[in-house]
Design a protein around this motif. Structure first.
Motif, PDB file in Angstrom:
ATOM      1  N   LEU A 118       0.824  -1.210   0.000  1.00 12.22           N
ATOM      2  CA  LEU A 118       0.000   0.000   0.000  1.00 12.22           C
ATOM      3  C   LEU A 118       0.860   1.263   0.000  1.00 12.22           C
ATOM      4  N   ARG A 119       1.980   1.220   0.693  1.00  9.05           N
ATOM      5  CA  ARG A 119       2.845   2.393   0.794  1.00  9.05           C
ATOM      6  C   ARG A 119       3.640   2.634  -0.485  1.00  9.05           C
ATOM      7  N   TYR A 120       4.328   1.628  -0.955  1.00 11.92           N
ATOM      8  CA  TYR A 120       5.269   1.842  -2.046  1.00 11.92           C
ATOM      9  C   TYR A 120       4.713   1.543  -3.439  1.00 11.92           C
ATOM     10  N   TYR A 121       3.750   0.658  -3.541  1.00 10.21           N
ATOM     11  CA  TYR A 121       3.132   0.398  -4.840  1.00 10.21           C
ATOM     12  C   TYR A 121       1.841   1.184  -4.998  1.00 10.21           C
ATOM     13  N   GLY A 122       1.116   1.325  -3.891  1.00  8.63           N
ATOM     14  CA  GLY A 122      -0.150   2.061  -3.946  1.00  8.63           C
ATOM     15  C   GLY A 122       0.005   3.551  -3.732  1.00  8.63           C
ATOM     16  N   GLY A 123       1.143   3.961  -3.164  1.00  6.16           N
ATOM     17  CA  GLY A 123       1.396   5.378  -2.944  1.00  6.16           C
ATOM     18  C   GLY A 123       0.531   6.004  -1.860  1.00  6.16           C
ATOM     19  N   LEU A 124       0.029   5.191  -0.926  1.00  3.73           N
ATOM     20  CA  LEU A 124      -0.830   5.726   0.128  1.00  3.73           C
ATOM     21  C   LEU A 124      -0.004   6.292   1.273  1.00  3.73           C
ATOM     22  N   SER A 125      -0.582   7.261   1.965  1.00  3.27           N
ATOM     23  CA  SER A 125       0.066   7.825   3.154  1.00  3.27           C
ATOM     24  C   SER A 125      -0.149   6.883   4.338  1.00  3.27           C
ATOM     25  N   GLU A 126       0.560   7.145   5.424  1.00 10.49           N
ATOM     26  CA  GLU A 126       0.396   6.309   6.617  1.00 10.49           C
ATOM     27  C   GLU A 126      -1.039   6.345   7.115  1.00 10.49           C
ATOM     28  N   GLN A 127      -1.661   7.519   7.081  1.00 11.16           N
ATOM     29  CA  GLN A 127      -3.047   7.645   7.532  1.00 11.16           C
ATOM     30  C   GLN A 127      -3.993   6.855   6.634  1.00 11.16           C
ATOM     31  N   GLU A 128      -3.774   6.925   5.337  1.00 10.54           N
ATOM     32  CA  GLU A 128      -4.624   6.187   4.400  1.00 10.54           C
ATOM     33  C   GLU A 128      -4.457   4.672   4.578  1.00 10.54           C
ATOM     34  N   ILE A 129      -3.234   4.244   4.835  1.00 10.17           N
ATOM     35  CA  ILE A 129      -2.990   2.819   5.074  1.00 10.17           C
ATOM     36  C   ILE A 129      -3.700   2.387   6.352  1.00 10.17           C
ATOM     37  N   ALA A 130      -3.608   3.216   7.392  1.00  7.21           N
ATOM     38  CA  ALA A 130      -4.273   2.901   8.661  1.00  7.21           C
ATOM     39  C   ALA A 130      -5.777   2.737   8.464  1.00  7.21           C
ATOM     40  N   GLU A 131      -6.366   3.636   7.693  1.00  7.10           N
ATOM     41  CA  GLU A 131      -7.810   3.555   7.438  1.00  7.10           C
ATOM     42  C   GLU A 131      -8.157   2.336   6.593  1.00  7.10           C
ATOM     43  N   SER A 132      -7.313   2.018   5.630  1.00  5.49           N
ATOM     44  CA  SER A 132      -7.582   0.885   4.736  1.00  5.49           C
ATOM     45  C   SER A 132      -7.465  -0.456   5.438  1.00  5.49           C
ATOM     46  N   THR A 133      -6.515  -0.555   6.364  1.00  9.35           N
ATOM     47  CA  THR A 133      -6.256  -1.844   7.005  1.00  9.35           C
ATOM     48  C   THR A 133      -6.909  -1.980   8.372  1.00  9.35           C
ATOM     49  N   GLY A 134      -7.401  -0.874   8.922  1.00 11.30           N
ATOM     50  CA  GLY A 134      -8.051  -0.930  10.231  1.00 11.30           C
ATOM     51  C   GLY A 134      -7.072  -1.016  11.389  1.00 11.30           C
ATOM     52  N   ILE A 135      -5.855  -0.507  11.185  1.00 13.45           N
ATOM     53  CA  ILE A 135      -4.868  -0.474  12.268  1.00 13.45           C
ATOM     54  C   ILE A 135      -4.496   0.979  12.519  1.00 13.45           C
ATOM     55  N   SER A 136      -3.834   1.244  13.642  1.00 13.58           N
ATOM     56  CA  SER A 136      -3.492   2.626  13.971  1.00 13.58           C
ATOM     57  C   SER A 136      -2.321   3.110  13.123  1.00 13.58           C
ATOM     58  N   ARG A 137      -2.160   4.421  13.064  1.00  6.86           N
ATOM     59  CA  ARG A 137      -1.071   5.015  12.293  1.00  6.86           C
ATOM     60  C   ARG A 137       0.279   4.591  12.860  1.00  6.86           C
ATOM     61  N   GLY A 138       0.379   4.529  14.174  1.00  5.05           N
ATOM     62  CA  GLY A 138       1.618   4.085  14.809  1.00  5.05           C
ATOM     63  C   GLY A 138       1.963   2.651  14.448  1.00  5.05           C
ATOM     64  N   THR A 139       0.951   1.813  14.382  1.00  2.00           N
ATOM     65  CA  THR A 139       1.174   0.418  13.987  1.00  2.00           C
ATOM     66  C   THR A 139       1.622   0.340  12.530  1.00  2.00           C
ATOM     67  N   VAL A 140       1.086   1.226  11.689  1.00  2.00           N
ATOM     68  CA  VAL A 140       1.522   1.266  10.290  1.00  2.00           C
ATOM     69  C   VAL A 140       3.012   1.586  10.235  1.00  2.00           C
ATOM     70  N   LYS A 141       3.441   2.598  11.015  1.00  2.00           N
ATOM     71  CA  LYS A 141       4.856   2.999  11.017  1.00  2.00           C
ATOM     72  C   LYS A 141       5.751   1.857  11.477  1.00  2.00           C
ATOM     73  N   SER A 142       5.408   1.240  12.591  1.00  2.00           N
ATOM     74  CA  SER A 142       6.266   0.172  13.127  1.00  2.00           C
ATOM     75  C   SER A 142       6.237  -1.062  12.224  1.00  2.00           C
ATOM     76  N   THR A 143       5.086  -1.361  11.650  1.00  2.00           N
ATOM     77  CA  THR A 143       4.986  -2.501  10.747  1.00  2.00           C
ATOM     78  C   THR A 143       5.819  -2.257   9.488  1.00  2.00           C
ATOM     79  N   ALA A 144       5.743  -1.054   8.959  1.00  2.00           N
ATOM     80  CA  ALA A 144       6.536  -0.727   7.767  1.00  2.00           C
ATOM     81  C   ALA A 144       8.021  -0.836   8.062  1.00  2.00           C
ATOM     82  N   SER A 145       8.440  -0.350   9.217  1.00  2.00           N
ATOM     83  CA  SER A 145       9.852  -0.423   9.588  1.00  2.00           C
ATOM     84  C   SER A 145      10.311  -1.871   9.696  1.00  2.00           C
TER      85      SER A 145
END
Length: 157
Positions: A118-145
């Motif tokens: 979602l981040r690198y192929y879909g070009g979504l922001s962290e907030q958009e990824i959080a909304e799409s996957t139903g997880i928090s923005r912080g979880t998106v950051k740590s998961t991406a890392s």
């Protein structure tokens, strides 16, 4: 009073009630028909005509609630993620480096793979990824890392 008399006298009123509850005339008709079918099955156990009208009204309200629950469940349903094998043609069209990245992504846990795609192929922001996957923005950051670290290890190994 017969079932036919009840149908003639109360059907339209019950349909209007159901339309207000389910907001769809065809579904409202179905709910009312189910109520009358239930009344027919229980006709022998009724005390009087007034009890029949109350039974029908309750059956229409309960039937409408069931319709709304099913609609909500259908809207919220997400089919399970199915991994599909890539075709030989699509793999041949990819560069060797791209093939390695796609293969490495397939080895990541599902959530990590989703976040990276979602981040690198879909070009979504962290907030958009959080909304799409139903997880928090912080979880998106740590998961991406963690996913990038794991991807790097897979690509090196």
């Amino acid at each position: 009073m017969t079932l036919e008399d009840l149908y003639r006298q109360h059907r339209m009123r019950l349909v209007r009630l159901a339309i207000l509850l389910v907001d769809d005339p065809a579904t409202a008709e179905d709910v009312v028909q189910e109520a009358f079918t239930g009344l027919h099955r229980n006709w022998g156990g009724l005390r009087d005509g007034a009890a029949a009208v109350g039974y029908l009204r309750t059956a229409v309200v309960n039937g409408s609630r069931s319709v709304l629950r099913r609609r909500k469940t259908a809207r919220e349903y997400q089919p399970p993620h199915l991994t599909t094998a890539r075709s030989a043609e699509s793999l041949a069209m990819l560069t060797a480096e791209h093939q390695a990245v796609v293969s490495a992504l397939g080895q990541l846990p599902p959530r990590q793979r989703e976040v990276l795609v979602l981040r690198y192929y879909g070009g979504l922001s962290e907030q958009e990824i959080a909304e799409s996957t139903g997880i928090s923005r912080g979880t998106v950051k740590s998961t991406a890392s963690r996913a990038l670290d794991a991807l790097q290890k897979v690509l090196k190994g």
